[in-house]
Design a protein around this motif. Structure first.
Motif, PDB file in Angstrom:
ATOM      1  N   PHE A   1       4.401  15.734  -9.891  1.00 42.24           N
ATOM      2  CA  PHE A   1       4.972  16.129 -11.174  1.00 42.24           C
ATOM      3  C   PHE A   1       3.901  16.674 -12.125  1.00 42.24           C
ATOM      4  O   PHE A   1       4.156  17.604 -12.897  1.00 42.24           O
ATOM      5  N   TRP A   2       2.707  16.094 -12.074  1.00 40.55           N
ATOM      6  CA  TRP A   2       1.606  16.613 -12.897  1.00 40.55           C
ATOM      7  C   TRP A   2       1.269  18.043 -12.491  1.00 40.55           C
ATOM      8  O   TRP A   2       1.105  18.917 -13.346  1.00 40.55           O
ATOM      9  N   LEU A   3       1.170  18.295 -11.187  1.00 41.79           N
ATOM     10  CA  LEU A   3       0.859  19.637 -10.695  1.00 41.79           C
ATOM     11  C   LEU A   3       1.976  20.610 -11.040  1.00 41.79           C
ATOM     12  O   LEU A   3       1.712  21.752 -11.429  1.00 41.79           O
ATOM     13  N   LEU A   4       3.221  20.177 -10.920  1.00 46.04           N
ATOM     14  CA  LEU A   4       4.363  21.030 -11.233  1.00 46.04           C
ATOM     15  C   LEU A   4       4.344  21.460 -12.690  1.00 46.04           C
ATOM     16  O   LEU A   4       4.564  22.625 -13.016  1.00 46.04           O
ATOM     17  N   SER A   5       4.051  20.509 -13.574  1.00 41.38           N
ATOM     18  CA  SER A   5       4.007  20.810 -15.002  1.00 41.38           C
ATOM     19  C   SER A   5       2.894  21.791 -15.333  1.00 41.38           C
ATOM     20  O   SER A   5       3.094  22.771 -16.061  1.00 41.38           O
ATOM     21  N   ASN A   6       1.697  21.542 -14.802  1.00 41.24           N
ATOM     22  CA  ASN A   6       0.564  22.411 -15.086  1.00 41.24           C
ATOM     23  C   ASN A   6       0.745  23.805 -14.505  1.00 41.24           C
ATOM     24  O   ASN A   6       0.399  24.810 -15.137  1.00 41.24           O
TER      25      ASN A   6
ATOM     26  N   ILE B   1      -5.064  27.115  -5.455  1.00 36.13           N
ATOM     27  CA  ILE B   1      -4.093  27.443  -4.411  1.00 36.13           C
ATOM     28  C   ILE B   1      -3.106  28.469  -4.951  1.00 36.13           C
ATOM     29  O   ILE B   1      -2.853  28.526  -6.156  1.00 36.13           O
ATOM     30  N   ARG B   2      -2.513  29.252  -4.055  1.00 37.98           N
ATOM     31  CA  ARG B   2      -1.623  30.329  -4.494  1.00 37.98           C
ATOM     32  C   ARG B   2      -0.216  29.846  -4.832  1.00 37.98           C
ATOM     33  O   ARG B   2       0.507  30.529  -5.546  1.00 37.98           O
ATOM     34  N   HIS B   3       0.173  28.678  -4.324  1.00 37.17           N
ATOM     35  CA  HIS B   3       1.543  28.206  -4.539  1.00 37.17           C
ATOM     36  C   HIS B   3       1.563  26.738  -4.968  1.00 37.17           C
ATOM     37  O   HIS B   3       2.093  25.870  -4.251  1.00 37.17           O
ATOM     38  N   PRO B   4       1.007  26.420  -6.118  1.00 35.44           N
ATOM     39  CA  PRO B   4       0.962  25.015  -6.548  1.00 35.44           C
ATOM     40  C   PRO B   4       2.332  24.396  -6.779  1.00 35.44           C
ATOM     41  O   PRO B   4       2.499  23.181  -6.603  1.00 35.44           O
ATOM     42  N   GLN B   5       3.335  25.190  -7.157  1.00 32.48           N
ATOM     43  CA  GLN B   5       4.651  24.607  -7.404  1.00 32.48           C
ATOM     44  C   GLN B   5       5.301  24.117  -6.116  1.00 32.48           C
ATOM     45  O   GLN B   5       5.907  23.044  -6.082  1.00 32.48           O
ATOM     46  N   TYR B   6       5.159  24.873  -5.046  1.00 32.99           N
ATOM     47  CA  TYR B   6       5.694  24.422  -3.767  1.00 32.99           C
ATOM     48  C   TYR B   6       4.945  23.184  -3.282  1.00 32.99           C
ATOM     49  O   TYR B   6       5.544  22.237  -2.758  1.00 32.99           O
ATOM     50  N   VAL B   7       3.638  23.194  -3.440  1.00 36.19           N
ATOM     51  CA  VAL B   7       2.838  22.028  -3.049  1.00 36.19           C
ATOM     52  C   VAL B   7       3.257  20.812  -3.867  1.00 36.19           C
ATOM     53  O   VAL B   7       3.335  19.691  -3.349  1.00 36.19           O
ATOM     54  N   ALA B   8       3.559  21.018  -5.145  1.00 37.43           N
ATOM     55  CA  ALA B   8       3.977  19.914  -6.011  1.00 37.43           C
ATOM     56  C   ALA B   8       5.273  19.284  -5.513  1.00 37.43           C
ATOM     57  O   ALA B   8       5.396  18.052  -5.448  1.00 37.43           O
ATOM     58  N   PHE B   9       6.247  20.112  -5.143  1.00 38.29           N
ATOM     59  CA  PHE B   9       7.501  19.582  -4.628  1.00 38.29           C
ATOM     60  C   PHE B   9       7.265  18.798  -3.337  1.00 38.29           C
ATOM     61  O   PHE B   9       7.860  17.731  -3.131  1.00 38.29           O
TER      62      PHE B   9
ATOM     63  N   VAL C   1       0.825  -1.207   0.000  1.00 34.90           N
ATOM     64  CA  VAL C   1       0.000   0.000   0.000  1.00 34.90           C
ATOM     65  C   VAL C   1       0.863   1.262   0.000  1.00 34.90           C
ATOM     66  O   VAL C   1       0.617   2.202  -0.771  1.00 34.90           O
ATOM     67  N   PHE C   2       1.886   1.306   0.848  1.00 29.12           N
ATOM     68  CA  PHE C   2       2.710   2.512   0.947  1.00 29.12           C
ATOM     69  C   PHE C   2       3.466   2.784  -0.348  1.00 29.12           C
ATOM     70  O   PHE C   2       3.603   3.930  -0.778  1.00 29.12           O
ATOM     71  N   HIS C   3       3.967   1.730  -0.970  1.00 30.31           N
ATOM     72  CA  HIS C   3       4.716   1.918  -2.208  1.00 30.31           C
ATOM     73  C   HIS C   3       3.797   2.398  -3.330  1.00 30.31           C
ATOM     74  O   HIS C   3       4.157   3.306  -4.093  1.00 30.31           O
ATOM     75  N   LEU C   4       2.632   1.808  -3.439  1.00 27.87           N
ATOM     76  CA  LEU C   4       1.693   2.229  -4.475  1.00 27.87           C
ATOM     77  C   LEU C   4       1.190   3.648  -4.209  1.00 27.87           C
ATOM     78  O   LEU C   4       1.027   4.451  -5.136  1.00 27.87           O
ATOM     79  N   LEU C   5       0.962   3.966  -2.926  1.00 26.51           N
ATOM     80  CA  LEU C   5       0.530   5.318  -2.574  1.00 26.51           C
ATOM     81  C   LEU C   5       1.621   6.334  -2.895  1.00 26.51           C
ATOM     82  O   LEU C   5       1.330   7.456  -3.309  1.00 26.51           O
ATOM     83  N   SER C   6       2.865   5.916  -2.739  1.00 27.25           N
ATOM     84  CA  SER C   6       3.968   6.823  -3.043  1.00 27.25           C
ATOM     85  C   SER C   6       3.980   7.203  -4.518  1.00 27.25           C
ATOM     86  O   SER C   6       4.254   8.354  -4.868  1.00 27.25           O
ATOM     87  N   PHE C   7       3.672   6.241  -5.390  1.00 26.99           N
ATOM     88  CA  PHE C   7       3.619   6.550  -6.818  1.00 26.99           C
ATOM     89  C   PHE C   7       2.518   7.559  -7.121  1.00 26.99           C
ATOM     90  O   PHE C   7       2.668   8.420  -7.985  1.00 26.99           O
ATOM     91  N   ALA C   8       1.399   7.447  -6.397  1.00 26.67           N
ATOM     92  CA  ALA C   8       0.301   8.395  -6.595  1.00 26.67           C
ATOM     93  C   ALA C   8       0.727   9.807  -6.205  1.00 26.67           C
ATOM     94  O   ALA C   8       0.441  10.787  -6.909  1.00 26.67           O
ATOM     95  N   PHE C   9       1.429   9.931  -5.080  1.00 23.67           N
ATOM     96  CA  PHE C   9       1.907  11.243  -4.631  1.00 23.67           C
ATOM     97  C   PHE C   9       2.945  11.810  -5.600  1.00 23.67           C
ATOM     98  O   PHE C   9       2.892  12.990  -5.970  1.00 23.67           O
TER      99      PHE C   9
END
Length: 218
Positions: A115-120, A143-151, A102-110
């Motif tokens: 990266f999707w949020l960072l690109s957009n 949100i006002r800071h999506p790039q920071y949230v993405a990282f 579960v943790f490994h699969l959840l990590s891929f989702a995060f």
């Protein structure tokens, strides 16, 4: 323990660090000093992570006595032993493979979401900067800071996949750093855009989006 070791593979440290950093760089495209500080902190985390994942398992080494006593059948030199959440929480995955836990699969989702949020976010910010306008569309409408949230999403994803003492210590430091950078950035936007930014900030959360969608009008 058996005689084989999954560590000392420094070529994989360089390769994996390079791939992820190039991937993040292509999405983020740092330009300002603040951008480079943001990216540099992310890069330090990634290098520290892969150095333990494939190079020298410092966390496993420091915890080896406790792990060997608590889990006598654990092969500390195996790659799977580094997936500590699997060992500590019994998330063994399908067929006992932590890569399907579960943790490994959840990590891929995060990581993927980050990266999707960072690109957009970068795409919206790039076009806003060319117009010398305030970025309020796409992720910036939520949100006002999506790039920071993405990282942060990417870093959290890696912590779920392969926790180490160093990266666990670095994570809260990076949260504080990104928070301070966000505040500094907002001061600059306040000075540059004045009432328009105040109106935008009043409607849009800093980091955590509202559950209901709201359009931002400037």
């Amino acid at each position: 323990m058996n005689g084989s070791s999954a560590y000392g593979l420094w070529s994989l440290v360089v390769l994996n660090s390079g791939v992820f950093l190039m991937f993040a760089f292509s999405f983020f495209k740092p330009q300002t000093t603040r951008d480079w500080r943001t990216f540099g902190a992310f890069a330090a985390f990634i290098v520290a992570l892969f150095a333990e994942m494939y190079g020298f398992p410092l966390t496993i080494y420091l915890l080896s006595g406790w792990l060997q006593t608590r889990y006598p059948g654990l092969d500390l030199l195996s790659h799977n032993a580094g997936h500590l959440w699997s060992t500590l929480l019994g998330d063994s995955g399908l067929g006992g493979d932590p890569h399907f836990g579960v943790f490994h699969l959840l990590s891929f989702a995060f990581i993927g979401s980050g990266f999707w949020l960072l690109s957009n976010a970068w795409n919206v910010l790039y076009h806003a900067q060319r117009r010398q306008a305030l970025a309020t569309q796409g992720p910036y409408a939520r949100i006002r800071h999506p790039q920071y949230v993405a990282f942060v999403l990417v870093l959290l994803g890696f912590l779920l996949q392969w926790p180490t003492l160093l990266t666990l210590l670095m994570f809260p430091v990076l949260l504080v750093m990104y928070g301070r950078l966000a505040v500094t950035e907002e001061r600059e936007m306040q000075t540059r855009f004045g009432a328009a930014f105040e109106h935008y900030a009043a409607q849009t959360p800093r980091f955590i989006p509202r559950l209901t969608s709201r359009s931002v009008s400037i």
